[in-house]
Design a protein around this motif. Structure first.
Motif, PDB file in Angstrom:
ATOM      1  N   ASP A 118       0.789  -1.342   0.041  1.00 55.43           N
ATOM      2  CA  ASP A 118      -0.107  -0.051  -0.151  1.00 55.43           C
ATOM      3  C   ASP A 118       0.811   1.140   0.203  1.00 55.43           C
ATOM      4  OD1 ASP A 118      -2.582  -1.273   0.383  1.00 55.43           O
ATOM      5  OD2 ASP A 118      -1.292  -2.268   1.934  1.00 55.43           O
ATOM      6  N   THR A 119       1.993   1.245  -1.163  1.00 54.21           N
ATOM      7  CA  THR A 119       2.741   2.551  -1.069  1.00 54.21           C
ATOM      8  C   THR A 119       2.949   2.860  -2.474  1.00 54.21           C
ATOM      9  OG1 THR A 119       4.756   3.339  -0.213  1.00 54.21           O
ATOM     10  CG2 THR A 119       4.764   0.990  -1.019  1.00 54.21           C
ATOM     11  N   ILE A 209       5.050  -6.902  -3.891  1.00 60.79           N
ATOM     12  CA  ILE A 209       4.159  -5.662  -3.835  1.00 60.79           C
ATOM     13  C   ILE A 209       2.770  -5.967  -3.689  1.00 60.79           C
ATOM     14  CG2 ILE A 209       3.271  -3.508  -5.336  1.00 60.79           C
ATOM     15  CD1 ILE A 209       5.960  -4.319  -6.879  1.00 60.79           C
ATOM     16  N   MET A 210       2.250  -5.469  -2.515  1.00 58.37           N
ATOM     17  CA  MET A 210       0.944  -5.691  -2.114  1.00 58.37           C
ATOM     18  C   MET A 210       0.111  -4.580  -1.958  1.00 58.37           C
ATOM     19  SD  MET A 210       0.857  -8.989   0.754  1.00 58.37           S
ATOM     20  CE  MET A 210       2.075  -8.658   1.611  1.00 58.37           C
ATOM     21  N   THR A 218      -3.305   4.990  -1.622  1.00 57.52           N
ATOM     22  CA  THR A 218      -2.144   4.464  -2.616  1.00 57.52           C
ATOM     23  C   THR A 218      -2.783   3.425  -3.623  1.00 57.52           C
ATOM     24  OG1 THR A 218      -1.323   3.072  -0.990  1.00 57.52           O
ATOM     25  CG2 THR A 218      -0.306   5.076  -1.485  1.00 57.52           C
ATOM     26  N   PRO A 219      -3.764   3.826  -4.451  1.00 52.64           N
ATOM     27  CA  PRO A 219      -4.836   2.768  -5.147  1.00 52.64           C
ATOM     28  C   PRO A 219      -3.603   1.671  -5.985  1.00 52.64           C
ATOM     29  CG  PRO A 219      -4.624   4.597  -6.377  1.00 52.64           C
ATOM     30  CD  PRO A 219      -3.711   5.097  -5.194  1.00 52.64           C
ATOM     31  N   SER A 223       0.703   0.434  -7.409  1.00 57.10           N
ATOM     32  CA  SER A 223       1.411  -0.640  -7.104  1.00 57.10           C
ATOM     33  C   SER A 223       1.751  -1.319  -8.466  1.00 57.10           C
ATOM     34  CB  SER A 223       0.592  -1.475  -6.438  1.00 57.10           C
ATOM     35  OG  SER A 223       0.334  -1.192  -4.948  1.00 57.10           O
ATOM     36  N   LYS A 224       0.818  -1.399  -9.507  1.00 57.15           N
ATOM     37  CA  LYS A 224       0.896  -2.004 -10.626  1.00 57.15           C
ATOM     38  C   LYS A 224       2.216  -1.199 -11.474  1.00 57.15           C
ATOM     39  CE  LYS A 224      -3.715  -3.536 -11.296  1.00 57.15           C
ATOM     40  NZ  LYS A 224      -4.976  -3.189 -11.571  1.00 57.15           N
ATOM     41  N   ALA A 225       2.182   0.097 -11.155  1.00 56.33           N
ATOM     42  CA  ALA A 225       3.378   0.822 -11.645  1.00 56.33           C
ATOM     43  C   ALA A 225       4.639   0.511 -11.246  1.00 56.33           C
ATOM     44  CB  ALA A 225       3.105   2.412 -11.734  1.00 56.33           C
ATOM     45  N   MET A 226       4.562   0.123  -9.876  1.00 52.90           N
ATOM     46  CA  MET A 226       5.815  -0.309  -9.218  1.00 52.90           C
ATOM     47  C   MET A 226       6.292  -1.819  -9.926  1.00 52.90           C
ATOM     48  SD  MET A 226       5.930   1.140  -5.349  1.00 52.90           S
ATOM     49  CE  MET A 226       4.527   0.197  -4.713  1.00 52.90           C
TER      50      MET A 226
END
Ligand code: MLT
Length: 264
Positions: A118-119, A209-210, A218-219, A223-226
Motif C-alpha cells: 500500500d505504497t 508488492i501488495m 495509494t490505489p 502498485s501496478k506501476a511499481m
C-alpha cells in the motif's frame, strides 16, 4: 521483547521476536509498530522479526525538523547495526514503504528483499505538498482528533468500516497516540520525499508488492506501476482491503508474505 536503542541522538523503540532470518517491519503514518501485531505474532514462529517505531511515532523520540525518509532510513540502519542484523527483508506499508525504498537506495547491501505494501514510488505533487503543510499546521494547532476523523474513511475499506468497529477503534487509538509534533515532522518529511520511479528498475533484490483492492490513498494503479518497473517483482492484490491491508485482511496478507519469504 520490547527495547529502546539510542541511535543518532534519539531514542528508537522497537519490538523484537523470534529467531531465524531477519524481517524488519516499517509502519505507516501516523501509526506505530503495534500495527504489525498480527504479522509479528505469525512470522516470529519462523523468523527474527524487528518492528521499530519510526522517529516521531510510538515510543520513539519526536524531533522538530522535517523527518525525511532518508532520516528515518538512517535511524533504522543504525538500529540494525546495534542489533547486529545484516542483510534483511524490509516490509514497509505506505510511509514505511517510502522508508524501505530510501533504505534500498542508500543501503542497498542491507536489503535481502523488499515488501512494498500500500505504497507508491512517486513524490508528492505541488498540491499534495500544500495539503501536507496545511495538515501539519492543523495537527500542531488542534491535535490529532480532526486528522483521525478525516483519515479513517480513507484508510479503511467500506466493508471494514461497516463490519469491524474494533478495527476502526484500533486505528483511531493509534492515530490519537501519535504526538502532534511527530506527525507534523513526518508530514513535512513526506512532502520532501524524492521520486523513486526511475530508481525502481535498478533494484536488484526481489520484491513483493501488495495492495488492498479498495486502497483509496495509494490505489492498485500505483502498485501496478511499481510492479512494471521492478524486474524481479510479484504483485498481490488483497481483495476487499483498503489502505491498511495488513490490519484489514491479516490472514491474506500473512499468507502472501509468508509464501514470498519461503521462496527467498
Ligand atoms: C501512510 O499510511 O503512511 C500515509 O497515508 C502515507 C501518505 O500520506 O503518503
Amino acid at each position: 521483547m520490547n527495547g529502546v536503542a539510542r541511535v543518532r541522538g534519539i531514542k528508537l523503540a522497537f519490538e523484537e521476536a523470534g529467531e531465524g532470518a531477519p524481517v524488519v517491519l516499517l509502519h505507516g503514518f501516523p501509526f506505530n509498530r503495534s500495527m504489525w501485531r498480527e504479522q509479528i505474532d505469525a512470522l516470529s514462529a519462523t523468523h527474527r522479526v524487528i518492528a521499530p517505531d519510526l522517529r516521531g511515532h510510538g515510543a520513539s523520540s519526536v524531533t522538530s525538523e522535517p523527518a525525511t525518509m532518508e532520516e528515518m532510513a538512517a535511524d533504522v540502519a543504525a538500529l540494525l547495526d546495534e542489533l547486529r542484523v545484516g542483510a534483511t527483508v524490509f516490509v514497509g506499508l505506505s510511509m514505511g514503504g517510502y522508508v524501505a525504498l530510501a533504505l534500498a537506495r542508500e543501503y542497498a547491501t542491507r536489503v535481502r528483499a523488499l515488501v512494498l505494501a500500500d505504497t507508491r514510488a512517486q513524490a508528492d505533487d505541488e498540491d499534495g505538498r500544500r495539503t501536507r503543510e496545511a495538515t501539519a499546521q492543523r495537527v500542531l494547532e488542534e491535535g490529532m482528533e480532526p486528522i483521525a476523523e478525516t483519515m479513517i474513511p480513507k484508510l479503511l475499506a467500506p466493508s471494514t468500516r461497516s463490519d469491524r468497529p474494533d478495527t476502526i477503534e484500533r486505528v483511531r487509538t493509534m492515530i490519537l497516540h501519535t504526538e502532534p509534533e511527530g506527525a507534523a515532522s513526518a508530514l513535512r518529511g513526506m512532502a520532501l520525499r524524492r521520486d523513486q520511479t526511475e530508481f525502481l528498475p535498478s533494484l536488484r533484490s526481489p520484491a513483493l508488492i501488495m495492495v488492498g483492492s479498495e486502497d483509496a490513498i495509494t490505489p492498485p494503479s500505483d502498485s501496478k506501476a511499481m510492479h512494471e518497473r521492478i524486474a524481479d517483482s510479484e504483485l498481490e492484490i488483497i481483495e476487499g482491503a483498503g489502505h491498511l491491508s495488513n490490519i484489514e485482511r491479516p490472514a491474506e496478507f500473512n499468507r502472501a508474505l509468508y509464501a514470498f519469504l519461503s521462496r527467498l
